[in-house]
Design a protein around this motif. Sequence first.
Motif, short mmCIF file in Angstrom:
data_model
loop_
_atom_site.label_atom_id
_atom_site.label_comp_id
_atom_site.label_asym_id
_atom_site.label_seq_id
_atom_site.Cartn_x
_atom_site.Cartn_y
_atom_site.Cartn_z
N ASP A 140 41.55 44.99 36.01
CA ASP A 140 40.20 44.42 35.94
C ASP A 140 39.95 43.46 37.10
O ASP A 140 38.87 43.45 37.69
CB ASP A 140 39.99 43.69 34.62
CG ASP A 140 39.93 44.62 33.43
OD1 ASP A 140 39.77 45.85 33.63
OD2 ASP A 140 40.07 44.13 32.29
N PHE A 141 40.96 42.67 37.43
CA PHE A 141 40.82 41.71 38.53
C PHE A 141 40.66 42.43 39.87
O PHE A 141 39.83 42.05 40.71
CB PHE A 141 42.02 40.76 38.57
CG PHE A 141 41.92 39.72 39.65
CD1 PHE A 141 40.96 38.73 39.58
CD2 PHE A 141 42.78 39.75 40.73
CE1 PHE A 141 40.86 37.77 40.57
CE2 PHE A 141 42.69 38.79 41.72
CZ PHE A 141 41.72 37.80 41.65
N ILE A 142 41.42 43.49 40.07
CA ILE A 142 41.31 44.27 41.30
C ILE A 142 39.92 44.90 41.40
O ILE A 142 39.29 44.88 42.46
CB ILE A 142 42.43 45.32 41.39
CG1 ILE A 142 43.77 44.61 41.61
CG2 ILE A 142 42.15 46.33 42.50
CD1 ILE A 142 44.99 45.50 41.45
N ASN A 143 39.43 45.44 40.28
CA ASN A 143 38.07 46.01 40.28
C ASN A 143 37.03 44.93 40.58
O ASN A 143 36.05 45.18 41.29
CB ASN A 143 37.76 46.68 38.95
CG ASN A 143 38.47 48.00 38.81
OD1 ASN A 143 38.79 48.65 39.79
ND2 ASN A 143 38.73 48.39 37.58
N TYR A 144 37.22 43.75 40.03
CA TYR A 144 36.32 42.63 40.30
C TYR A 144 36.29 42.31 41.80
O TYR A 144 35.22 42.13 42.38
CB TYR A 144 36.75 41.40 39.50
CG TYR A 144 36.17 40.11 39.99
CD1 TYR A 144 34.84 39.79 39.75
CD2 TYR A 144 36.94 39.21 40.73
CE1 TYR A 144 34.28 38.61 40.22
CE2 TYR A 144 36.40 38.03 41.21
CZ TYR A 144 35.07 37.73 40.94
OH TYR A 144 34.53 36.57 41.43
N LEU A 145 37.46 42.25 42.41
CA LEU A 145 37.52 41.95 43.84
C LEU A 145 36.83 43.04 44.67
O LEU A 145 36.12 42.74 45.63
CB LEU A 145 38.97 41.79 44.30
CG LEU A 145 39.70 40.56 43.78
CD1 LEU A 145 41.15 40.57 44.23
CD2 LEU A 145 39.01 39.28 44.23
N LYS A 146 37.03 44.30 44.28
CA LYS A 146 36.38 45.40 45.00
C LYS A 146 34.86 45.32 44.87
O LYS A 146 34.14 45.49 45.84
CB LYS A 146 36.88 46.74 44.48
CG LYS A 146 38.30 47.08 44.90
CD LYS A 146 38.70 48.43 44.33
CE LYS A 146 40.11 48.80 44.71
NZ LYS A 146 40.51 50.11 44.13
N LEU A 147 34.39 45.07 43.64
CA LEU A 147 32.94 44.97 43.42
C LEU A 147 32.34 43.77 44.15
O LEU A 147 31.25 43.85 44.71
CB LEU A 147 32.63 44.88 41.93
CG LEU A 147 32.77 46.17 41.15
CD1 LEU A 147 32.65 45.91 39.66
CD2 LEU A 147 31.73 47.19 41.59
N LYS A 148 33.07 42.66 44.14
CA LYS A 148 32.58 41.46 44.83
C LYS A 148 32.43 41.74 46.32
O LYS A 148 31.42 41.37 46.93
CB LYS A 148 33.56 40.31 44.60
CG LYS A 148 33.11 39.01 45.21
CD LYS A 148 34.06 37.89 44.87
CE LYS A 148 33.59 36.61 45.52
NZ LYS A 148 34.48 35.50 45.28
N ALA A 149 33.40 42.42 46.92
CA ALA A 149 33.31 42.75 48.34
C ALA A 149 32.15 43.70 48.61
O ALA A 149 31.41 43.54 49.58
CB ALA A 149 34.63 43.36 48.81
N LYS A 150 31.96 44.68 47.72
CA LYS A 150 30.88 45.65 47.91
C LYS A 150 29.51 44.98 47.80
O LYS A 150 28.64 45.22 48.62
CB LYS A 150 31.01 46.77 46.89
CG LYS A 150 30.02 47.89 47.10
CD LYS A 150 30.41 49.09 46.28
CE LYS A 150 29.53 50.26 46.54
NZ LYS A 150 29.82 50.95 47.76
#
Length: 87
Positions: free
Chosen positions: A23-33
């Motif tokens: 979930d944290f990795i997905n959060y970081l990816k979405l934040k960057a996008k």
Amino acid sequence: MRYEIFAEEIKTLPEQYISELGDFINYLKLKAKFQDFEHRADPYKTAVANWRSESKELFGNPDDAAFMESAFDSARRREPYTAKEIW
């Protein structure tokens, strides 16, 4: 830390921790996008701004010039446009 050691360490974690890491990795990816999305130039707004600045001399009438400053700001614009005879 080498990748192999890191992968082995992750495998020893409880499943809940692995889920939280995912979930944290997905959060970081979405934040960057979304950060890229927020800072990207909007081609429509750029085109309208260029059109306004390049066509200012065409509007000698103050009412027309004022209208063009806000024309095409949004697709749901409520301000009526009345066609004017230009010839």
